[in-house]
Design a protein around this motif. Structure first.
Motif, PDB file in Angstrom:
ATOM      1  N   GLY A  54    -116.047  44.682  15.255  1.00 38.89           N
ATOM      2  CA  GLY A  54    -114.493  45.136  15.605  1.00 38.89           C
ATOM      3  C   GLY A  54    -113.609  46.335  15.019  1.00 38.89           C
ATOM      4  O   GLY A  54    -112.674  46.268  14.938  1.00 38.89           O
ATOM      5  N   TYR A  55    -114.818  47.251  14.750  1.00 35.27           N
ATOM      6  CA  TYR A  55    -113.577  48.271  14.044  1.00 35.27           C
ATOM      7  C   TYR A  55    -113.892  49.197  14.890  1.00 35.27           C
ATOM      8  O   TYR A  55    -114.670  49.661  15.854  1.00 35.27           O
ATOM      9  CB  TYR A  55    -115.037  49.111  12.392  1.00 35.27           C
ATOM     10  N   GLU A  56    -113.113  50.366  14.458  1.00 32.54           N
ATOM     11  CA  GLU A  56    -112.571  51.891  15.285  1.00 32.54           C
ATOM     12  C   GLU A  56    -112.404  52.596  14.479  1.00 32.54           C
ATOM     13  O   GLU A  56    -111.439  52.832  13.377  1.00 32.54           O
ATOM     14  CB  GLU A  56    -111.747  51.185  16.338  1.00 32.54           C
ATOM     15  N   ALA A  57    -112.134  53.218  15.192  1.00 33.43           N
ATOM     16  CA  ALA A  57    -111.447  55.264  14.426  1.00 33.43           C
ATOM     17  C   ALA A  57    -112.835  56.381  15.548  1.00 33.43           C
ATOM     18  O   ALA A  57    -112.761  56.226  16.261  1.00 33.43           O
ATOM     19  CB  ALA A  57    -112.431  55.387  13.389  1.00 33.43           C
ATOM     20  N   ASN A 131     -99.960  52.298  21.582  1.00 28.31           N
ATOM     21  CA  ASN A 131     -99.274  51.593  20.528  1.00 28.31           C
ATOM     22  C   ASN A 131     -97.998  52.249  19.979  1.00 28.31           C
ATOM     23  O   ASN A 131     -97.289  52.350  19.577  1.00 28.31           O
ATOM     24  CB  ASN A 131    -100.367  51.316  19.642  1.00 28.31           C
ATOM     25  N   SER A 134     -95.280  52.713  21.604  1.00 26.43           N
ATOM     26  CA  SER A 134     -94.218  51.781  21.402  1.00 26.43           C
ATOM     27  C   SER A 134     -94.121  50.954  20.528  1.00 26.43           C
ATOM     28  O   SER A 134     -92.738  50.674  20.316  1.00 26.43           O
ATOM     29  CB  SER A 134     -95.222  50.220  21.581  1.00 26.43           C
ATOM     30  N   PHE A 141     -85.456  52.608  18.824  1.00 30.76           N
ATOM     31  CA  PHE A 141     -84.647  51.262  18.556  1.00 30.76           C
ATOM     32  C   PHE A 141     -83.331  51.265  17.966  1.00 30.76           C
ATOM     33  O   PHE A 141     -82.187  50.593  17.204  1.00 30.76           O
ATOM     34  CB  PHE A 141     -84.567  50.588  19.861  1.00 30.76           C
ATOM     35  N   LYS A 185    -100.115  51.582  29.490  1.00 34.23           N
ATOM     36  CA  LYS A 185    -100.596  50.012  29.267  1.00 34.23           C
ATOM     37  C   LYS A 185    -100.866  50.440  31.321  1.00 34.23           C
ATOM     38  O   LYS A 185    -102.279  48.825  31.331  1.00 34.23           O
ATOM     39  CB  LYS A 185     -99.080  49.174  28.884  1.00 34.23           C
TER      40      LYS A 185
ATOM     41  N   SER B 448    -111.185  56.299   7.236  1.00 39.49           N
ATOM     42  CA  SER B 448    -111.291  54.652   7.543  1.00 39.49           C
ATOM     43  C   SER B 448    -111.606  53.845   8.233  1.00 39.49           C
ATOM     44  O   SER B 448    -110.657  54.483   9.861  1.00 39.49           O
ATOM     45  CB  SER B 448    -110.150  53.995   7.102  1.00 39.49           C
ATOM     46  N   LEU B 449    -112.068  53.213   8.711  1.00 45.91           N
ATOM     47  CA  LEU B 449    -111.980  51.774  10.086  1.00 45.91           C
ATOM     48  C   LEU B 449    -110.944  51.496   9.953  1.00 45.91           C
ATOM     49  O   LEU B 449    -110.063  51.400   9.175  1.00 45.91           O
ATOM     50  CB  LEU B 449    -113.727  51.628   9.660  1.00 45.91           C
ATOM     51  N   LYS B 450    -110.324  50.871  11.110  1.00 45.35           N
ATOM     52  CA  LYS B 450    -109.300  50.351  11.636  1.00 45.35           C
ATOM     53  C   LYS B 450    -109.940  49.124  12.576  1.00 45.35           C
ATOM     54  O   LYS B 450    -111.286  49.368  13.260  1.00 45.35           O
ATOM     55  CB  LYS B 450    -108.202  50.694  12.406  1.00 45.35           C
ATOM     56  N   LYS B 451    -109.380  47.770  12.245  1.00 44.76           N
ATOM     57  CA  LYS B 451    -109.830  46.803  13.464  1.00 44.76           C
ATOM     58  C   LYS B 451    -109.731  47.833  14.794  1.00 44.76           C
ATOM     59  O   LYS B 451    -108.381  47.477  14.747  1.00 44.76           O
ATOM     60  CB  LYS B 451    -109.058  45.651  12.952  1.00 44.76           C
ATOM     61  N   LYS B 452    -109.814  46.388  15.360  1.00 48.53           N
ATOM     62  CA  LYS B 452    -109.740  47.031  16.727  1.00 48.53           C
ATOM     63  C   LYS B 452    -108.534  46.507  17.265  1.00 48.53           C
ATOM     64  O   LYS B 452    -108.052  45.645  16.224  1.00 48.53           O
ATOM     65  CB  LYS B 452    -110.943  46.623  18.502  1.00 48.53           C
ATOM     66  N   GLU B 453    -107.369  47.253  17.884  1.00 53.15           N
ATOM     67  CA  GLU B 453    -105.968  47.346  17.862  1.00 53.15           C
ATOM     68  C   GLU B 453    -105.988  46.364  18.836  1.00 53.15           C
ATOM     69  O   GLU B 453    -106.632  47.014  19.879  1.00 53.15           O
ATOM     70  CB  GLU B 453    -105.180  48.574  18.020  1.00 53.15           C
ATOM     71  N   THR B 454    -104.993  45.591  19.288  1.00 51.03           N
ATOM     72  CA  THR B 454    -104.856  45.161  20.542  1.00 51.03           C
ATOM     73  C   THR B 454    -103.840  45.662  20.969  1.00 51.03           C
ATOM     74  O   THR B 454    -102.772  46.500  20.348  1.00 51.03           O
ATOM     75  CB  THR B 454    -104.324  43.467  20.812  1.00 51.03           C
ATOM     76  N   ILE B 455    -103.231  46.354  22.569  1.00 48.95           N
ATOM     77  CA  ILE B 455    -101.571  46.622  22.983  1.00 48.95           C
ATOM     78  C   ILE B 455    -100.863  45.791  22.766  1.00 48.95           C
ATOM     79  O   ILE B 455    -100.494  45.232  22.787  1.00 48.95           O
ATOM     80  CB  ILE B 455    -101.896  47.521  24.361  1.00 48.95           C
ATOM     81  N   ILE B 456     -99.445  46.277  22.412  1.00 50.99           N
ATOM     82  CA  ILE B 456     -98.582  45.948  21.959  1.00 50.99           C
ATOM     83  C   ILE B 456     -98.280  46.302  22.309  1.00 50.99           C
ATOM     84  O   ILE B 456     -97.125  44.730  22.343  1.00 50.99           O
ATOM     85  CB  ILE B 456     -97.864  46.836  19.848  1.00 50.99           C
ATOM     86  N   TYR B 457     -97.355  46.539  23.250  1.00 46.46           N
ATOM     87  CA  TYR B 457     -96.500  46.781  24.752  1.00 46.46           C
ATOM     88  C   TYR B 457     -96.870  45.284  25.511  1.00 46.46           C
ATOM     89  O   TYR B 457     -97.798  45.098  25.865  1.00 46.46           O
ATOM     90  CB  TYR B 457     -96.847  48.097  25.738  1.00 46.46           C
ATOM     91  N   GLY B 458     -95.530  44.632  26.126  1.00 50.97           N
ATOM     92  CA  GLY B 458     -95.423  43.407  26.443  1.00 50.97           C
ATOM     93  C   GLY B 458     -96.102  42.412  25.415  1.00 50.97           C
ATOM     94  O   GLY B 458     -96.033  41.014  25.799  1.00 50.97           O
ATOM     95  N   PHE B 462     -93.678  42.216  20.377  1.00 54.38           N
ATOM     96  CA  PHE B 462     -92.930  44.073  20.715  1.00 54.38           C
ATOM     97  C   PHE B 462     -91.616  43.161  21.235  1.00 54.38           C
ATOM     98  O   PHE B 462     -90.523  44.142  20.709  1.00 54.38           O
ATOM     99  CB  PHE B 462     -93.732  44.617  22.099  1.00 54.38           C
ATOM    100  N   TYR B 463     -91.016  42.578  22.426  1.00 56.32           N
ATOM    101  CA  TYR B 463     -89.854  42.393  22.699  1.00 56.32           C
ATOM    102  C   TYR B 463     -89.111  41.663  21.643  1.00 56.32           C
ATOM    103  O   TYR B 463     -88.148  42.539  21.304  1.00 56.32           O
ATOM    104  CB  TYR B 463     -89.852  41.215  24.048  1.00 56.32           C
ATOM    105  N   ALA B 465     -89.180  42.775  18.461  1.00 58.53           N
ATOM    106  CA  ALA B 465     -88.900  43.112  17.990  1.00 58.53           C
ATOM    107  C   ALA B 465     -87.354  44.267  18.425  1.00 58.53           C
ATOM    108  O   ALA B 465     -86.367  44.230  17.520  1.00 58.53           O
ATOM    109  CB  ALA B 465     -90.115  44.799  17.742  1.00 58.53           C
ATOM    110  N   TYR B 466     -87.390  44.570  20.132  1.00 68.21           N
ATOM    111  CA  TYR B 466     -86.185  44.965  20.290  1.00 68.21           C
ATOM    112  C   TYR B 466     -85.261  43.014  20.365  1.00 68.21           C
ATOM    113  O   TYR B 466     -83.895  44.136  19.885  1.00 68.21           O
ATOM    114  CB  TYR B 466     -86.189  45.214  21.769  1.00 68.21           C
TER     115      TYR B 466
END
Lengths: 253, 606
Positions: A54-57, A131, A134, A141, A185, B448-458, B462-463, B465-466
Motif C-alpha cells: 500500500g505504499y507508493e512514491a 490531488n 484539488s 479559495f 478525475k 520517502s514512501l507515502k501511503k497510497k493516496e485516494t483522489i480528494i476531488y469529489g 473536499f466539498y 472544505a469549500y
C-alpha cells in the motif's frame, strides 16, 4: 486509567507503523542491491512487495520500471514509468527513461494534430496531479476569502482595493484549478490510460471473439480505455481508431 | 661363350656385394587380404627391403599352406650424379587356403638381416563362410543402383558412412564416401560429391588413386575403395541431411561368346556404365545448451588459451601487440577473434588471425593466434581487463571459460607529443565527449514512501472544505456587521445624549460666570460646543476644525445664518480666551448665544 490505556495504544500503533516503514526501507535497500548485481527478477519482486503493502512514491515506480526494463519487459517498464510520471509529472529522469523504453515499441502511431489551444489546455491540466489541483483550489479559495474579509473589514482604501482585486484573482485561479481537478478525475475514472502488455493483440469491432478483426497492435502501446462490456474493453488509439480488446491484454496505468 | 656369361654374372655379383647396403630402415611387412572365404586361396606376402636370410615362417594354424615360401628378389641400382644407390627387396610368398571360419592371427615371421633378427608385423585375417551366399543378400544397400548389373550374384554400391549420427552444433563428425564392389571395375565417370549443405567441411583424405582393399560386410567380401574422407561441422541445429553421392561406374562383364576362340583368349568383355546413388544420411544436430556464458562465440571442442603482451612500458604513440593464442581441437577455424576490452583512448586495429592447423578425425587440431595491435595516444597507466574465452567442452558437455591475467601498461609522455615548452601556449584540438553506450538512467534513492493516496476531488471532505471556509467567511462578515451596527447604536445614544451633555457643560460655564472666572468660562463654553458637535455628528473632537464643521453642517442642511452664528460664537470665544478684556458683549451675551445656537442645531441635525 482509560486515558493511560489509550496513550499506550497510540504509542503501540506508532511503533508498529514505524516498524512497518523500516521493513519497507529494508526491502527497498535489498531491491537496489539486487538491481546493482543484475538480479533484476529479485529486485522486481521486492519492489512489487512494497507496492502491494500500500505504499507508493514516484521514485518507487521509476525504480521498478528500471528493473522491468533491464529484464527486457518493456511493456511493464512503460506502465511503471507512466505511473511514476502521474505522481511527478515534471521529473526529467522519468521522461528520459520513458522515452528510451518507448523506442522499443513496435507500433508507430500518428497522433492526430489537435487544435493548439486544446493541446495547451490538456498539457496545462497535466502539469499537476488531481490531488495537487484539488489542494491548490481549496487553498486558493480560502486565501481569496481571507482577502475578501480584509476588503470588507478594513478601513484603509488602498488595502481594500488591493485585497479586493487579489481576492477576485485568487477566486478565478481556484475555479480553474477546480475544473482541472474535475477533468483529471473524469479522465481517470472514465477514460483511464492503459498499456498493452500482450505481445500482439488483434483489435475487434465488437466485444466478442467473433467480431471483425480491425487492426493489430503490439505490447507497450499506450491506449485509452473508454467503455466496458463484460471482459471486453473498448480502447481508443491516439490516432482516433477504436476497437475492443480483452481485459487481460492491458494494464491500467 | 658360357664362360663369358659366367664371368659377367660373377662380376655383377661382386659389384653388388661391394655396394654397402644402407640398412638403417629395415622394413619387414606382412600383407594379405583382410577378409577371405573358407576354401578360398589367397596370397600372403612378406616383403623385406634388405637382404635377408634364414627366413623362419610362422605357424599357420587354421590355414593350409598350398605352396611356399617362394622367394623372389629384386634389386635396383641407381647412379645419380656419380652417386650410386641400391635397393634390394626380398619377397617371401605363400599361397594359403582358409580352412575354418573365424578371426585368426598370424604370428610374426622372423628373418635375419646383417646378423640381426627382424620380426614382421602380426596379422589378423577374418575368414567368412564360403559359398555363393551373395545371391540371397542383395540388401537395400545396393537398391539405389539405377542400372543393376545383369549378373545377379555380384554387387556394387556406394555409401556415405558417418561416425556419429547425433551431435552438438559445432562438434565434428567424420564422413567417408566409399565404394563396395564384388565386380571388377574399369573406371569411373561423373563423380558428384555431395555439397554438404549445412555443414562446414574440411577434407581429411581425398586420394587421387583409389585403392581397393577387402572388407567383410554382413558375411560377404567386398573390395572397398575410399573416395573421400571429410570432417564436417554442422552449422545449425535440427536435422541436416547429407545429400546422396552420385557416380557412374564402368563395370566389366564377361560376354559369353559362341566363338570358342574368344573363350580361349580370355573372352571378350562388355563395359557397362552403371549409375550409383548412395543413401542420403540424416544427422540430428542438437543445439548447444542455453546457459551459454556471455563471452561464448561458437567455439566447440577442447581448448586452452594464453595471452601475452610484447611490452608493458611504452611511450605514447608506440605500438603494442597483444597475442592471444588458442590451442586445442575442435572447430578451431571457426573461432572468431576474442573480444578484448582495450582502454577507450587507444587506437585499436583489427586483429590479425594466424592459423596453424591440421585436420584429423577428431577435428581440426592446432592453434590459432590473434594479434591485436594497439597504440596508446596519451600518457598514463592503463589496464587491459582479463581476456575471457569461453567454449563448449565436447567431453564434459558443458561450457568452460578460461580467463587470462590482467595487463597493466604504463605509457609515458611521447616525444613530440604534447610536449610543452615553457612560455608557449599550444593550441589543443578539442574532442567531443565520446558517447560509448546508451542506457536508462540509474535508480533513484533517498525518497520517502507515502501511503497510497485516494483522489480528494469529489469526496465529502473536499466539498466540506469549500463550504466550511465559506460559512466561516459569512459568519465573520455577519459578526462584524452586527458589531458595526451596535457601534452605530452607541453613536445614536451619544447623539441623544449630546444636548444633555452640552447643557451640563453650560451649567458649569454659568457657575464660572457667577464667579466671574472668565478664562474657565470660555473654555467650558468651547468644550460644550465642540463636544456637542462631536457627539451629534459622530466625529471625534480631534478631527473637527472650524473649516470642516461648516462644510459638514452645510451637508446636514443647516441654514447659513445658524452656521454664521456658530462661527461668530466660536471666534468670539477663542478670541476671548486669549484676550478676555477686549470682549464687548460680556459673558452673559456669549452664554445666551451658545444656548441659542445649540438649541437651533439640535433642531436642525437629526
Amino acid at each position: 486509567m482509560a486515558t493511560l490505556r489509550i496513550i499506550f495504544f497510540i504509542a503501540f500503533v506508532g511503533i508498529l507503523n514505524s516498524a512497518h516503514a523500516l521493513g519497507m526501507q529494508a526491502l527497498l535497500d535489498s531491491a537496489s542491491t539486487y538491481y546493482s548485481t543484475n538480479q533484476f527478477e529479485k529486485a522486481i519482486a521486492s519492489y512489487e512487495q512494497v507496492i502491494a503493502s500500500g505504499y507508493e512514491a514516484s521514485e518507487l515506480y521509476y525504480n521498478l520500471g528500471n528493473a522491468y526494463f533491464k529484464s527486457n519487459k518493456i511493456a511493464l517498464a512503460i506502465v511503471n514509468y507512466e505511473r511514476a510520471k502521474k505522481l511527478a509529472p515534471n521529473d526529467e529522469d522519468i521522461d528520459f527513461n520513458l522515452n528510451m523504453a518507448n523506442t522499443f515499441i513496435v507500433d508507430k502511431i500518428e497522433v492526430i494534430p489537435e487544435f493548439f489551444l486544446n493541446s495547451w489546455r490538456s498539457n496545462f491540466g497535466k502539469t499537476l496531479s488531481t490531488n495537487q489541483w484539488s489542494l491548490l483550489s481549496i487553498s486558493l479559495f480560502v486565501s481569496a476569502l481571507v482577502l475578501l474579509l480584509v476588503y470588507f473589514l478594513s478601513g484603509k482604501a488602498v488595502l481594500r482595493k488591493i485585497s479586493f482585486w487579489m481576492g477576485i484573482l485568487f477566486l478565478i485561479i481556484s475555479l480553474v484549478s477546480f475544473t482541472n481537478a474535475r477533468k483529471q478525475k473524469w479522465l481517470i475514472t472514465h477514460e483511464p490510460e492503459a498499456i498493452i502488455i500482450t505481445p500482439s493483440v488483434v483489435v475487434k469491432s465488437a466485444p466478442s471473439e467473433t467480431g471483425t478483426e480491425l487492426f493489430l497492435i503490439h505490447e507497450g502501446l499506450k491506449v485509452k480505455t473508454t467503455e466496458k462490456s463484460g471482459d471486453w474493453h473498448q480502447i481508443r488509439l491516439s490516432n482516433g481508431n477504436k476497437g475492443w480488446i480483452k481485459k487481460t491484454d492491458f494494464v491500467i496505468i | 661363350m658360357k664362360n663369358i656369361y659366367k664371368i659377367g654374372t660373377i662380376a655383377i655379383l661382386t659389384f653388388i656385394s661391394l655396394v654397402k647396403v644402407q640398412a638403417q630402415n629395415v622394413e619387414f611387412v606382412a600383407s594379405a587380404p583382410k577378409v577371405v572365404q573358407v576354401g578360398e586361396q589367397f596370397r600372403l606376402t612378406y616383403s623385406l627391403n634388405a637382404k635377408g636370410s634364414d627366413f623362419q615362417e610362422p605357424a599357420f594354424e587354421n590355414f593350409k599352406v598350398l605352396t611356399g615360401p617362394n622367394i623372389s628378389t629384386s634389386s635396383s641400382v641407381q647412379i645419380v650424379n656419380g652417386k650410386m644407390s641400391q635397393s634390394v627387396s626380398y619377397t617371401y610368398t605363400f599361397i594359403l587356403m582358409a580352412v575354418s571360419e573365424g578371426n585368426f592371427t598370424i604370428p610374426p615371421a622372423n628373418v635375419t638381416v646383417n646378423r640381426k633378427s627382424v620380426q614382421s608385423n602380426q596379422f589378423t585375417i577374418e575368414v567368412v563362410k564360403g559359398g555363393q551366399t551373395s545371391q540371397t543378400t542383395s540388401g537395400g544397400s545396393s537398391s539405389n543402383a539405377v542400372n543393376k548389373p545383369t549378373s545377379g550374384n555380384s554387387k556394387v554400391f556406394v555409401t556415405i558412412e558417418v561416425d556419429k549420427k547425433s551431435l552438438y552444433q559445432g562438434e565434428s563428425l567424420v564422413a567417408e564416401i566409399k565404394l563396395y564392389t564384388q565386380q571388377s571395375l574399369s573406371g569411373f565417370e561423373d563423380i558428384k560429391f555431395p555439397p554438404f549443405t549445412g555443414f562446414w567441411s574440411q577434407d581429411i583424405e581425398s586420394p587421387q588413386q583409389i585403392e581397393l582393399h577387402r572388407e567383410n560386410l554382413n558375411g560377404q567380401i567386398y573390395d572397398v575403395g575410399l573416395f573421400k574422407k571429410v570432417l564436417l561441422f554442422p552449422q545449425r541445429s535440427g536435422e541436416i541431411t547429407i545429400d546422396p553421392f552420385e557416380i557412374t561406374m564402368i563395370v566389366q562383364e564377361r560376354v559369353r561368346s559362341n566363338n570358342p576362340f574368344d573363350d580361349f583368349f580370355g573372352g571378350s568383355y562388355r563395359r557397362i556404365p552403371l549409375k550409383m546413388i548412395s543413401d542420403p544420411v540424416k544427422i540430428a544436430v542438437k543445439p548447444l545448451p542455453v546457459n551459454a556464458p556471455a563471452e561464448f562465440s561458437g567455439a566447440v571442442g577442447k581448448y586452452s588459451m594464453t595471452a601475452s603482451i610484447d611490452k608493458t612500458r611504452v611511450k605514447a604513440n608506440e605500438a603494442i601487440t597483444l597475442k592471444v593464442k588458442v590451442t586445442g581441437t575442435g572447430n578451431l577455424k571457426l573461432i572468431k577473434p576474442i573480444k578484448v576490452d582495450f582502454p577507450l583512448d587507444m587506437d585499436v586495429y583489427d586483429p590479425k588471425t594466424n592459423l596453424n592447423t591440421k585436420t584429423t578425425n577428431d577435428g581440426v587440431t592446432g592453434n590459432v593466434t590473434f594479434d591485436y595491435l594497439f597504440i596508446p595516444r596519451y600518457a598514463g597507466t592503463f589496464r587491459i581487463a582479463p581476456i575471457v574465452f569461453s567454449y563448449f567442452d565436447t567431453g564434459s558437455k558443458t561450457y568452460k571459460t578460461i580467463t587470462s591475467q590482467e595487463f597493466e601498461i604504463e605509457v609515458e609522455r611521447g616525444t613530440g607529443d604534447q610536449e610543452t615548452t615553457p612560455g608557449i601556449v599550444q593550441s589543443l584540438t578539442k574532442e567531443d565527449v565520446k558517447y560509448i553506450g546508451k542506457d536508462i538512467r540509474f535508480l533513484k534513492s533517498g525518497f520517502s514512501l507515502k501511503k497510497k493516496e485516494t483522489i480528494i476531488y469529489g469526496t465529502p471532505g473536499f466539498y466540506l472544505a469549500y463550504m466550511g471556509s465559506l460559512l466561516l467567511f459569512l459568519a465573520i462578515i455577519i459578526f462584524r456587521r452586527t458589531q458595526i451596527k451596535q457601534n452605530a447604536n452607541q453613536v445614536k445614544v451619544k447623539n441623544r445624549k449630546a444636548n444633555k451633555v452640552s447643557r451640563r457643560r453650560l451649567k458649569i460655564a454659568s457657575a464660572h460666570l457667577k464667579q466671574n472666572n472668565s478664562e474657565k468660562f470660555y473654555d467650558e463654553i468651547l468644550k460644550a460646543i465642540w463636544g456637542y458637535l462631536s457627539d451629534k455628528l459622530s466625529i471625534p473632537v480631534a478631527n473637527l476644525t472650524k473649516d470642516n464643521v461648516s462644510e459638514i453642517l452645510n451637508k446636514h442642511q443647516v441654514d447659513a445664518e445658524t452656521v454664521g452664528n456658530l462661527m461668530q460664537l466660536l471666534d468670539a470665544c477663542e478670541f476671548a480666551r486669549y484676550a478676555p478684556a477686549s470682549v464687548s458683549g460680556g459673558m452673559d451675551e456669549i452664554y445666551k448665544q451658545a444656548e441659542m445656537v445649540i438649541s437651533k442645531l439640535d433642531q436642525k441635525i437629526k
